[in-house]
Design a protein around this motif. Structure first.
Motif, PDB file in Angstrom:
ATOM      1  N   ILE A  83       0.829  -1.209   0.000  1.00 25.09           N
ATOM      2  CA  ILE A  83       0.000   0.000   0.000  1.00 25.09           C
ATOM      3  C   ILE A  83       0.861   1.256   0.000  1.00 25.09           C
ATOM      4  O   ILE A  83       0.605   2.214  -0.742  1.00 25.09           O
ATOM      5  CB  ILE A  83      -0.955  -0.002   1.206  1.00 25.09           C
ATOM      6  CG1 ILE A  83      -1.989  -1.122   1.065  1.00 25.09           C
ATOM      7  CG2 ILE A  83      -1.666   1.347   1.342  1.00 25.09           C
ATOM      8  CD1 ILE A  83      -2.850  -1.315   2.295  1.00 25.09           C
ATOM      9  N   LYS A  84       1.893   1.284   0.835  1.00 24.34           N
ATOM     10  CA  LYS A  84       2.736   2.472   0.944  1.00 24.34           C
ATOM     11  C   LYS A  84       3.488   2.753  -0.346  1.00 24.34           C
ATOM     12  O   LYS A  84       3.610   3.914  -0.767  1.00 24.34           O
ATOM     13  CB  LYS A  84       3.721   2.303   2.098  1.00 24.34           C
ATOM     14  CG  LYS A  84       3.062   2.365   3.478  1.00 24.34           C
ATOM     15  CD  LYS A  84       4.081   2.113   4.576  1.00 24.34           C
ATOM     16  CE  LYS A  84       3.426   2.166   5.945  1.00 24.34           C
ATOM     17  NZ  LYS A  84       4.412   1.880   7.026  1.00 24.34           N
ATOM     18  N   SER A  85       3.988   1.697  -0.986  1.00 24.93           N
ATOM     19  CA  SER A  85       4.709   1.908  -2.244  1.00 24.93           C
ATOM     20  C   SER A  85       3.767   2.369  -3.346  1.00 24.93           C
ATOM     21  O   SER A  85       4.142   3.178  -4.194  1.00 24.93           O
ATOM     22  CB  SER A  85       5.445   0.632  -2.661  1.00 24.93           C
ATOM     23  OG  SER A  85       4.540  -0.438  -2.860  1.00 24.93           O
ATOM     24  N   LEU A  86       2.527   1.863  -3.337  1.00 20.46           N
ATOM     25  CA  LEU A  86       1.541   2.307  -4.313  1.00 20.46           C
ATOM     26  C   LEU A  86       1.176   3.768  -4.095  1.00 20.46           C
ATOM     27  O   LEU A  86       1.002   4.541  -5.042  1.00 20.46           O
ATOM     28  CB  LEU A  86       0.275   1.451  -4.204  1.00 20.46           C
ATOM     29  CG  LEU A  86       0.354  -0.013  -4.619  1.00 20.46           C
ATOM     30  CD1 LEU A  86      -0.937  -0.732  -4.258  1.00 20.46           C
ATOM     31  CD2 LEU A  86       0.624  -0.138  -6.101  1.00 20.46           C
ATOM     32  N   SER A  87       1.027   4.163  -2.830  1.00 18.31           N
ATOM     33  CA  SER A  87       0.541   5.506  -2.514  1.00 18.31           C
ATOM     34  C   SER A  87       1.538   6.591  -2.886  1.00 18.31           C
ATOM     35  O   SER A  87       1.158   7.756  -3.049  1.00 18.31           O
ATOM     36  CB  SER A  87       0.223   5.607  -1.014  1.00 18.31           C
ATOM     37  OG  SER A  87       1.403   5.493  -0.246  1.00 18.31           O
ATOM     38  N   GLU A  88       2.809   6.235  -3.020  1.00 22.27           N
ATOM     39  CA  GLU A  88       3.817   7.223  -3.374  1.00 22.27           C
ATOM     40  C   GLU A  88       3.854   7.519  -4.866  1.00 22.27           C
ATOM     41  O   GLU A  88       4.542   8.440  -5.299  1.00 22.27           O
ATOM     42  CB  GLU A  88       5.200   6.745  -2.917  1.00 22.27           C
ATOM     43  CG  GLU A  88       5.395   6.754  -1.417  1.00 22.27           C
ATOM     44  CD  GLU A  88       5.275   8.140  -0.828  1.00 22.27           C
ATOM     45  OE1 GLU A  88       5.903   9.081  -1.364  1.00 22.27           O
ATOM     46  OE2 GLU A  88       4.553   8.288   0.179  1.00 22.27           O
ATOM     47  N   LYS A  91      12.633   5.606  -0.249  1.00 23.77           N
ATOM     48  CA  LYS A  91      13.727   5.379   0.700  1.00 23.77           C
ATOM     49  C   LYS A  91      13.253   5.436   2.148  1.00 23.77           C
ATOM     50  O   LYS A  91      13.757   4.712   3.012  1.00 23.77           O
ATOM     51  CB  LYS A  91      14.812   6.420   0.459  1.00 23.77           C
ATOM     52  CG  LYS A  91      16.030   6.262   1.352  1.00 23.77           C
ATOM     53  CD  LYS A  91      17.081   7.315   1.022  1.00 23.77           C
ATOM     54  CE  LYS A  91      18.300   7.171   1.924  1.00 23.77           C
ATOM     55  NZ  LYS A  91      19.345   8.194   1.609  1.00 23.77           N
ATOM     56  N   LYS A  92      12.251   6.273   2.438  1.00 19.72           N
ATOM     57  CA  LYS A  92      11.782   6.456   3.817  1.00 19.72           C
ATOM     58  C   LYS A  92      11.121   5.198   4.388  1.00 19.72           C
ATOM     59  O   LYS A  92      10.916   5.100   5.589  1.00 19.72           O
ATOM     60  CB  LYS A  92      10.791   7.615   3.877  1.00 19.72           C
ATOM     61  CG  LYS A  92       9.571   7.446   2.971  1.00 19.72           C
ATOM     62  CD  LYS A  92       8.713   8.703   2.983  1.00 19.72           C
ATOM     63  CE  LYS A  92       7.549   8.591   2.013  1.00 19.72           C
ATOM     64  NZ  LYS A  92       6.730   9.828   1.984  1.00 19.72           N
ATOM     65  N   VAL A 128      11.052  -4.703   5.830  1.00 20.46           N
ATOM     66  CA  VAL A 128      11.220  -4.863   4.380  1.00 20.46           C
ATOM     67  C   VAL A 128      12.197  -5.998   4.093  1.00 20.46           C
ATOM     68  O   VAL A 128      11.986  -6.801   3.179  1.00 20.46           O
ATOM     69  CB  VAL A 128      11.714  -3.545   3.745  1.00 20.46           C
ATOM     70  CG1 VAL A 128      11.976  -3.738   2.254  1.00 20.46           C
ATOM     71  CG2 VAL A 128      10.697  -2.433   3.954  1.00 20.46           C
ATOM     72  N   VAL A 129      13.254  -6.071   4.878  1.00 26.31           N
ATOM     73  CA  VAL A 129      14.214  -7.164   4.734  1.00 26.31           C
ATOM     74  C   VAL A 129      13.533  -8.502   5.018  1.00 26.31           C
ATOM     75  O   VAL A 129      13.759  -9.498   4.324  1.00 26.31           O
ATOM     76  CB  VAL A 129      15.412  -6.958   5.676  1.00 26.31           C
ATOM     77  CG1 VAL A 129      16.385  -8.136   5.576  1.00 26.31           C
ATOM     78  CG2 VAL A 129      16.127  -5.654   5.364  1.00 26.31           C
ATOM     79  N   SER A 151       9.949  -4.972  -2.214  1.00 29.75           N
ATOM     80  CA  SER A 151      11.144  -4.748  -1.406  1.00 29.75           C
ATOM     81  C   SER A 151      12.256  -4.115  -2.247  1.00 29.75           C
ATOM     82  O   SER A 151      12.972  -3.202  -1.790  1.00 29.75           O
ATOM     83  CB  SER A 151      11.642  -6.077  -0.812  1.00 29.75           C
ATOM     84  OG  SER A 151      10.649  -6.660   0.008  1.00 29.75           O
ATOM     85  N   TYR A 152      12.393  -4.602  -3.477  1.00 18.07           N
ATOM     86  CA  TYR A 152      13.404  -4.036  -4.376  1.00 18.07           C
ATOM     87  C   TYR A 152      13.116  -2.569  -4.670  1.00 18.07           C
ATOM     88  O   TYR A 152      14.035  -1.743  -4.731  1.00 18.07           O
ATOM     89  CB  TYR A 152      13.447  -4.845  -5.674  1.00 18.07           C
ATOM     90  CG  TYR A 152      14.402  -4.297  -6.703  1.00 18.07           C
ATOM     91  CD1 TYR A 152      15.780  -4.489  -6.576  1.00 18.07           C
ATOM     92  CD2 TYR A 152      13.933  -3.596  -7.806  1.00 18.07           C
ATOM     93  CE1 TYR A 152      16.667  -3.987  -7.519  1.00 18.07           C
ATOM     94  CE2 TYR A 152      14.805  -3.085  -8.759  1.00 18.07           C
ATOM     95  CZ  TYR A 152      16.172  -3.286  -8.610  1.00 18.07           C
ATOM     96  OH  TYR A 152      17.041  -2.774  -9.545  1.00 18.07           O
ATOM     97  N   LEU A 153      11.836  -2.245  -4.839  1.00 14.47           N
ATOM     98  CA  LEU A 153      11.457  -0.854  -5.106  1.00 14.47           C
ATOM     99  C   LEU A 153      11.905   0.071  -3.980  1.00 14.47           C
ATOM    100  O   LEU A 153      12.397   1.173  -4.219  1.00 14.47           O
ATOM    101  CB  LEU A 153       9.943  -0.741  -5.294  1.00 14.47           C
ATOM    102  CG  LEU A 153       9.352  -1.248  -6.604  1.00 14.47           C
ATOM    103  CD1 LEU A 153       7.839  -1.127  -6.581  1.00 14.47           C
ATOM    104  CD2 LEU A 153       9.917  -0.483  -7.789  1.00 14.47           C
TER     105      LEU A 153
END
Length: 432
Positions: A75-80, A404-405, A411-412, A394-396
């Motif tokens: 969700i967080k990666s999509l929202s950015e 980055k934040k 994530v690891v 995770s790669y993103l």
């Protein structure tokens, strides 16, 4: 429904706004739950029965936190992203078109796997229920005509029933969740420690192997990642402030997660204590689900009726939901190829859905005729899920500066679980 609760969200430094939990949020919670209760919940108890208590505990202890972390990361990666679009499009935005094309192929493979699993389960379980209720004496799944008829009807509904499916999905999903809980309660009188194997495989390597081959079942029993992007897009369109949209998506995911944890774990362990390891191995050999098995081995009509209803509703809604994505993915791939050689006209656009439906019916029916184990398929194809849902997000985070934040130990951990899922076929080979 009126607003029933709320939450706090920092919109800017030194300011906090109350964000109510509305019926719209509750609707997305229900859809997340409905997406999760499918093939995983009807196969995980069998794997638990075959592998035993301690292997199951270890697999669940890895899988369930991973589902929580990967859902949040997704969700967080999509929202950015600067735009509200599908995940493949977001990957293209972040990493370029080549990644987008590669991911669309892997995503299509993942959807195809789901269709194959649901097709086999629908056919074999419906045949099993006909025997349980004394409608037939022999298994119709072994015939050629029965799988063809079942798959043709399901594909026809999936190709034409989108609006109807959306209208009834809410009540169907609530029915699924209610029966999962009630079925777990109904099995309590049949609990016995004699049914549970507390013995683990000899040696640390054998234990690790059994945990890894059980991991996909544990993950798929509560995962609903396929619906996270539509939910995120919906909230982004509804809210002018992206931070509020992200918060509401994360909150709905969290509520669904904890409801699933409680209900699915209760059902799975209730099944584990109510049926023997021998029964579980029989179900695996016959390619039937935990629900069909419970209707066979537990006396009384209540469990039979509840298991039948749950299996029909769970697999039906899962099949139809997966078919919508499968159909669109296949249509996009076919159109992409044909556009290189011809110009598509209005007549072609009308014929294409019927051609895809016919091709889907033939492919899925041939798969059912092959009678390949659904549980084995879930294990052998887990690498595609590990790649799309764990490795790529995770790669993103580590590749894209804007994400980055979000870098953290979780994530690891998600990436590590993705690697374990991708290694499942290797350990499956070492199982015998």
């Amino acid at each position: 429904m009126a607003n029933v609760s709320g939450g706090s969200l920092p919109l800017s430094e030194g300011s906090v706004q109350r964000v109510p939990f509305t019926s719209y949020d509750a609707g997305w919670v229900v859809l997340c739950i409905g997406m999760a209760i499918g093939s995983g919940v009807v196969f995980m108890p069998l794997q638990m029965g075959v592998k035993g208590f301690w292997v199951s505990i270890a697999a669940l202890a890895i899988a369930y936190p991973a589902v929580h972390y990967l859902s949040n990361l997704y969700i967080k990666s999509l929202s950015e992203s600067g735009q509200c679009k599908d995940y493949t499009g977001i990957i293209t935005e972040y990493l370029g078109p080549n990644w987008g094309i590669a991911l669309s192929v892997v995503y299509f493979i993942t959807l195809t796997k789901a269709m194959l699993v649901y097709s086999t389960t629908i056919t074999h379980d419906s045949s099993s229920y006909l025997q349980v209720f004394n409608v037939t004496h022999a298994s119709l799944a072994a015939t050629y005509w029965f799988p063809l008829c079942v798959i043709a009807v399901m594909v026809a509904i999936g190709a034409r029933g989108e609006r109807l499916l959306f209208k009834v999905s809410g009540p169907l999903i609530v029915t699924k969740l209610s029966i999962v809980v009630f079925l777990g309660l109904s099995m309590i009188p049949y609990w016995s420690l004699k049914n549970v194997s507390f013995v683990t495989s000899s040696g640390a390597l054998s234990f690790v192997r059994d945990v890894l081959v059980s991991l996909p079942f544990a993950v798929f029993s509560i995962v609903y990642i396929q619906i996270l992007n539509p939910m995120n897009v919906a909230f982004r369109k509804l809210e002018s402030n992206p931070a509020i949209a992200t918060y509401r998506a994360l909150r709905a995911s969290k509520v669904a997660y904890f409801i699933l944890i409680a209900s699915v774990l209760f059902f799975a362990f209730s099944f584990l204590f109510a049926t023997s390891a021998a029964d579980a191995k029989y179900a695996v050999s016959q390619n039937i689900s935990a629900l069909a098995l419970s209707a066979r081995v537990i006396p009384g009509d209540t469990v039979k009726i509840l298991a039948t209803i749950l299996n029909i509703v769970a697999i039906l809604t899962a099949f139809l939901g997966a078919y919508l994505g499968f159909h669109d993915a296949m249509k996009g791939m076919v159109a992409n190829i044909l556009d290189r050689f011809m110009t598509r006209g209005p007549r072609f656009e009308k014929v294409l859905p019927f051609a895809i439906a016919a091709a889907s019916t033939v492919i899925l029916t041939c798969w059912v005729w092959a009678n390949i184990s659904s549980m084995a398929l879930l294990q052998w194809t887990s690498p595609t899920f590990g790649l799309v849902s764990c490795i790529v997000p995770s790669y993103l985070v580590w590749r894209v500066p804007a994400l980055k934040k979000f870098r953290s130990a979780s994530v690891v951990f998600v990436a590590f679980v993705g690697i374990m899922l991708m290694s499942t076929p290797l350990f499956k080979l070492l199982e015998h």
